[in-house]
Design an enzyme around this catalytic site. Sequence first.
Site, PDB file in Angstrom:
ATOM      1  N   HIS A 108     -31.489  18.023 -12.940  1.00 32.73           N
ATOM      2  CA  HIS A 108     -31.238  19.296 -13.125  1.00 32.73           C
ATOM      3  C   HIS A 108     -31.245  19.750 -14.568  1.00 32.73           C
ATOM      4  O   HIS A 108     -31.882  20.740 -14.908  1.00 32.73           O
ATOM      5  CB  HIS A 108     -29.846  19.952 -12.627  1.00 32.73           C
ATOM      6  CG  HIS A 108     -29.953  20.154 -11.057  1.00 32.73           C
ATOM      7  ND1 HIS A 108     -30.220  19.357 -10.138  1.00 32.73           N
ATOM      8  CD2 HIS A 108     -29.800  21.401 -10.501  1.00 32.73           C
ATOM      9  CE1 HIS A 108     -30.143  20.024  -9.017  1.00 32.73           C
ATOM     10  NE2 HIS A 108     -29.905  21.102  -9.322  1.00 32.73           N
ATOM     11  N   HIS A 156     -22.661  14.465 -11.723  1.00 33.08           N
ATOM     12  CA  HIS A 156     -22.988  13.721 -13.185  1.00 33.08           C
ATOM     13  C   HIS A 156     -22.128  13.351 -14.247  1.00 33.08           C
ATOM     14  O   HIS A 156     -20.956  14.203 -13.960  1.00 33.08           O
ATOM     15  CB  HIS A 156     -24.212  14.878 -13.570  1.00 33.08           C
ATOM     16  CG  HIS A 156     -25.662  14.367 -12.967  1.00 33.08           C
ATOM     17  ND1 HIS A 156     -26.240  13.517 -12.965  1.00 33.08           N
ATOM     18  CD2 HIS A 156     -26.285  15.514 -12.448  1.00 33.08           C
ATOM     19  CE1 HIS A 156     -27.528  13.604 -12.449  1.00 33.08           C
ATOM     20  NE2 HIS A 156     -27.515  14.655 -11.904  1.00 33.08           N
TER      21      HIS A 156
END
Length: 250
Positions: free
Chosen positions: A153, A201
């Site tokens: 992302h 993450h």
Amino acid sequence: MQRRPHKPLHHHLSAADERFGLRLGAGIGGTFIAAALFVLLLLLIRAGWAPLHDLDTNAAEASRRIDGSHPGLVRTAETVSNVFDPNVFRIVLGLLALMYLLRGERRHAVWLLVTVFGGAALGLVLKTLVGRARPVLPDPVSTAPGMSFPSGHALGATIGCCLLLLLTLRFLPRRGRIAAVLAAVLVVGAVALARVVLGVHFVTDVLAGITLGISWVAVTTWAYVAWRRETGQPVARAADIGSAEQPLSR
């Protein structure tokens, strides 16, 4: 009678070349710094460097507490992740590349497609090679497939925002350009923060995605700018990159 050769505007061309050289040097320097930061992050993570390990661990623990006590923040993070998903940028930039193809600007389209989809492929390859697992939380509010480093992302948002900036700068006044750069930084920062808040993450994953994205865009754009100069279509500043390509003389 021997014709006297035409004298070029030596001073003007030298000044232009000097400015280009400075910009090119700055671009290469920025690319080197971003790439070096990415490699440094990877090496320090592999070595288990305590400060980075603590940063990742503390951020993951903070995201776990946020998930349980701030559902509104979680929903906001999910919205940011969905709106600025890498596939959204790929669709938008893919359509722009198609537009350039229809206008006969093949190399412009190739530059966009290689940057967008080549960057995505590069991210997947690095994820596989590094093999870092995602954070493991007791009650995760969100999950994501695949490996963790670098963040897809963050990489996709960085590539997408950089390219959209390069394509739109020439349409904006000076203040508009400053606002556009700030907006791009805000979007990339929001995406990076959202991925950490959702617990999918580590902080170092999103930092790696950002530095890798900057490096990749710089490399492909440098190649495109070099082609423009070789064909007599110089790009003296970032705002010139999106200008129309002129047909090559045969």
